[in-house]
Enzyme design. Structure first.
Site, PDB file in Angstrom:
ATOM      1  N   TYR A 135       0.872  -1.187   0.000  1.00 22.29           N
ATOM      2  CA  TYR A 135       0.000   0.000   0.000  1.00 22.29           C
ATOM      3  C   TYR A 135       0.899   1.225   0.000  1.00 22.29           C
ATOM      4  O   TYR A 135       1.883   1.280   0.735  1.00 22.29           O
ATOM      5  CB  TYR A 135      -0.876  -0.002   1.256  1.00 22.29           C
ATOM      6  CG  TYR A 135      -1.723   1.247   1.433  1.00 22.29           C
ATOM      7  CD1 TYR A 135      -2.808   1.501   0.597  1.00 22.29           C
ATOM      8  CD2 TYR A 135      -1.434   2.175   2.436  1.00 22.29           C
ATOM      9  CE1 TYR A 135      -3.584   2.646   0.759  1.00 22.29           C
ATOM     10  CE2 TYR A 135      -2.209   3.320   2.607  1.00 22.29           C
ATOM     11  CZ  TYR A 135      -3.283   3.544   1.761  1.00 22.29           C
ATOM     12  OH  TYR A 135      -4.051   4.675   1.915  1.00 22.29           O
ATOM     13  N   ASP A 149       9.365   2.765  -0.548  1.00 16.90           N
ATOM     14  CA  ASP A 149       8.372   3.438   0.284  1.00 16.90           C
ATOM     15  C   ASP A 149       8.626   2.995   1.723  1.00 16.90           C
ATOM     16  O   ASP A 149       8.214   1.909   2.138  1.00 16.90           O
ATOM     17  CB  ASP A 149       6.959   3.061  -0.186  1.00 16.90           C
ATOM     18  CG  ASP A 149       5.893   3.745   0.655  1.00 16.90           C
ATOM     19  OD1 ASP A 149       6.252   4.437   1.634  1.00 16.90           O
ATOM     20  OD2 ASP A 149       4.704   3.566   0.343  1.00 16.90           O
ATOM     21  N   LYS A 198       4.888   8.559   8.866  1.00 15.17           N
ATOM     22  CA  LYS A 198       4.514   7.881  10.116  1.00 15.17           C
ATOM     23  C   LYS A 198       5.426   8.165  11.307  1.00 15.17           C
ATOM     24  O   LYS A 198       5.297   9.195  11.947  1.00 15.17           O
ATOM     25  CB  LYS A 198       4.395   6.386   9.849  1.00 15.17           C
ATOM     26  CG  LYS A 198       3.175   6.058   8.953  1.00 15.17           C
ATOM     27  CD  LYS A 198       2.726   4.637   9.106  1.00 15.17           C
ATOM     28  CE  LYS A 198       1.764   4.188   8.028  1.00 15.17           C
ATOM     29  NZ  LYS A 198       0.366   4.383   8.327  1.00 15.17           N
TER      30      LYS A 198
HETATM   31  C1  LIG Z   1       3.872   2.062   3.159  1.00 15.11           C
HETATM   32  C2  LIG Z   1       2.906   3.210   3.161  1.00 15.11           C
HETATM   33  N1  LIG Z   1       3.050   4.187   2.250  1.00 15.11           N
HETATM   34  C3  LIG Z   1       2.236   5.257   2.224  1.00 15.11           C
HETATM   35  C4  LIG Z   1       1.209   5.378   3.112  1.00 15.11           C
HETATM   36  C5  LIG Z   1       0.301   6.569   3.076  1.00 15.11           C
HETATM   37  O1  LIG Z   1       0.592   7.407   4.142  1.00 15.11           O
HETATM   38  P1  LIG Z   1      -0.506   8.445   4.686  1.00 15.11           P
HETATM   39  O2  LIG Z   1      -1.603   7.653   5.291  1.00 15.11           O
HETATM   40  O3  LIG Z   1       0.271   9.276   5.659  1.00 15.11           O
HETATM   41  O4  LIG Z   1      -0.959   9.233   3.508  1.00 15.11           O
HETATM   42  C6  LIG Z   1       1.019   4.390   4.072  1.00 15.11           C
HETATM   43  C7  LIG Z   1      -0.086   4.490   5.056  1.00 15.11           C
HETATM   44  O5  LIG Z   1      -0.443   3.577   5.720  1.00 15.11           O
HETATM   45  C8  LIG Z   1       1.885   3.277   4.091  1.00 15.11           C
HETATM   46  O6  LIG Z   1       1.725   2.278   4.979  1.00 15.11           O
END
Ligand SMILES: Cc1ncc(COP(=O)(O)O)c(C=O)c1O
Length: 447
Positions: free
Chosen positions: A146, A243, A271
């Site tokens: 994700y 990511d 996060k």
């Molecule tokens: C690996 C990863 N990338 C991107 C995101 C998106 O981040 P945000 O919820 O701060 O937009 C998340 C959110 O859970 C994530 O787990």
């Protein structure tokens, strides 16, 4: 730990009010769970609901509070910063420079840095600049990973069996042509990536992945997989994007790339970067980052009204300084390992067919046997048991998200006493669910 009958009357009453003003009563899709919880307070490792029920919290808001909820040092730093400025919205500030410097110092790929507020913004900008840099349209993502809310990546996360590897849009309202530009491969299958790159030669702008897919719990990269992706991306002229919105800071100040030794071209962070305050970053190779229009002459737009605000920056700096100064990772890795080992022992005592997975501060129990190398394996997880187990734990004051495949997080505020209480509660619940002691083989660990 005995299960007490808990009342959720206040939560239910307030939740009913929430539903009158918000669709579903919550502000993010995965927050709508049973029992409906209205949270009154978070502190350290604890979460307290509107009825005064207390929980040892492993959900941790999907990961940010690595130091524990409401960390005083982080909160204090934010309050101090607010005495000077909040959001000048012009030029830059010393605080922004300090945050970017820290990232540059610790994250191996971070030649240049830009700050934003959410992980979704970071991955969006990473993909857009990859397209600008390569002049190509398509991207590759992995089944189960994700990367946020936007159309570029919102497909094939937790897919039903019949849609694994096929088109599985994560939302209505996404342009089909955008989804078609996002190709999907199986995690840990280098041969598939190679085939897809060959079939789309000269068309793939970027390969984006969670270096450990934590959005499906914890699937570890097989030896050579990340190295192989690095080689394939370079050979095909595609930008490699790690990511690290979850793995960054939680596993290491420099992200998982500092542990595995594979350096991507671009990295997204968020996060745990600011221990719960909104803050995210995109960093990477100067040649790519310099394409952004933040630099005169750049051609790729990057903007955000709240980018670089004092709250996020002060919190990020305070968090990173704590991670530099204190044995945070040592602590959370040790407690994570204790939990994983303790759970395995309980499983073999009670003959529970399960796999304990995790890395560092992350742990979870899949109700299935291994091996687990990719999302398709996790289709064997017994979803009903997975959710039932967590519901029963909530009744005993242990909060793990009662949703399929969700990971649990240990923070610096968790203690050995919390781990003891958690293992005791897990054993009670598993005893209830699985009955008499061991007739079946011991559980296996995915790491
Ligand atoms: C690996 C990863 N990338 C991107 C995101 C998106 O981040 P945000 O919820 O701060 O937009 C998340 C959110 O859970 C994530 O787990």
């Amino acid at each position: 730990m005995a299960s007490e009958k808990r009342s959720y009357a206040n939560s239910e009453r307030l939740y009913a009010q929430a539903c009158q003003v918000m669709p579903g009563g919550v502000n993010s899709s995965l927050r709508n769970i049973l029992p409906h919880l209205v949270v009154k307070k978070t502190a350290g490792a604890m979460l307290i609901d509107a009825d005064g029920n207390e929980y040892i919290d492993y959900q941790a808001a999907f990961g940010p509070p690595l130091l524990g909820h409401n960390h005083p040092a982080v909160n204090r730093r934010v309050a101090e910063a607010l005495e000077a400025w909040l959001l000048p919205g012009v030029g830059t500030t010393e605080l922004e420079i300090e945050v970017a410097r820290k990232l540059q110092q610790h994250v191996p790929s971070a030649q240049k840095v830009l700050l934003c507020n959410t992980g979704s913004e970071a991955t969006y900008h990473a993909i857009r600049v990859s397209r600008a840099f390569t002049g190509r349209k398509k991207i590759i993502k992995f089944q189960g990973c994700y990367h946020g809310i936007h159309d570029y990546v919102l497909r094939n996360v937790i897919s039903p069996a019949e849609k694994v590897g096929k088109l599985d849009a994560g939302s209505a309202g996404i342009l089909p042509e955008v989804l078609e530009s996002t190709l999907v491969c199986a995690f840990n299958r280098l041969d598939e990536v190679e085939q897809v790159l060959a079939a789309n030669r000269g068309q793939v702008a970027a390969i984006i992945l969670e270096p450990i897919p934590h959005n499906i719990g914890c699937v570890l990269p097989k030896p050579g997989f990340l190295e192989g992706l690095r080689e394939l991306a370079s050979a095909h002229g595609a930008v490699l994007i790690f990511d690290e919105v979850i793995t960054g800071f939680r596993h290491h100040l420099g992200g998982y790339q500092a542990i595995c030794g594979v350096t991507p071209d671009l990295t997204t962070l968020g996060k745990a970067m600011a221990n719960g305050f909104p803050m995210a970053a995109l960093c990477g190779k100067a040649a790519i980052m310099d394409r952004f229009m933040t630099r005169p002459g750049g051609d790729t737009f990057f903007a955000g009204t709240f980018n670089g605000n004092a709250v996020g920056c002060a919190a990020a700096l305070a968090t990173m300084e704590m991670l530099e100064r204190e044995p945070v990772h040592q602590h959370v890795f040790r407690l994570g390992a204790r939990l994983r080992q303790g759970l395995e022992e309980i499983h073999s005592r009670w003959g529970v067919k399960a796999t304990v997975a995790g890395y560092g501060s992350i742990f979870l129990t899949y109700f299935m046997e291994g091996p687990i190398e990719g999302y398709a394996d996790l289709l064997r997880n017994d979803v009903a048991r997975f959710v039932e187990y967590r519901r029963r734990l909530i009744e005993r004051g242990i909060f793990k998200m009662p949703l399929n495949l969700k990971r649990n997080h240990v923070s610096y505020a968790h203690t050995d006493a919390h781990v003891d209480r958690t293992l005791e509660a897990c054993e009670d619940v598993l005893k209830e669910m699985f009955g008499s002691p061991a007739r079946r083989p011991a559980s296996q660990s995915a790491g």
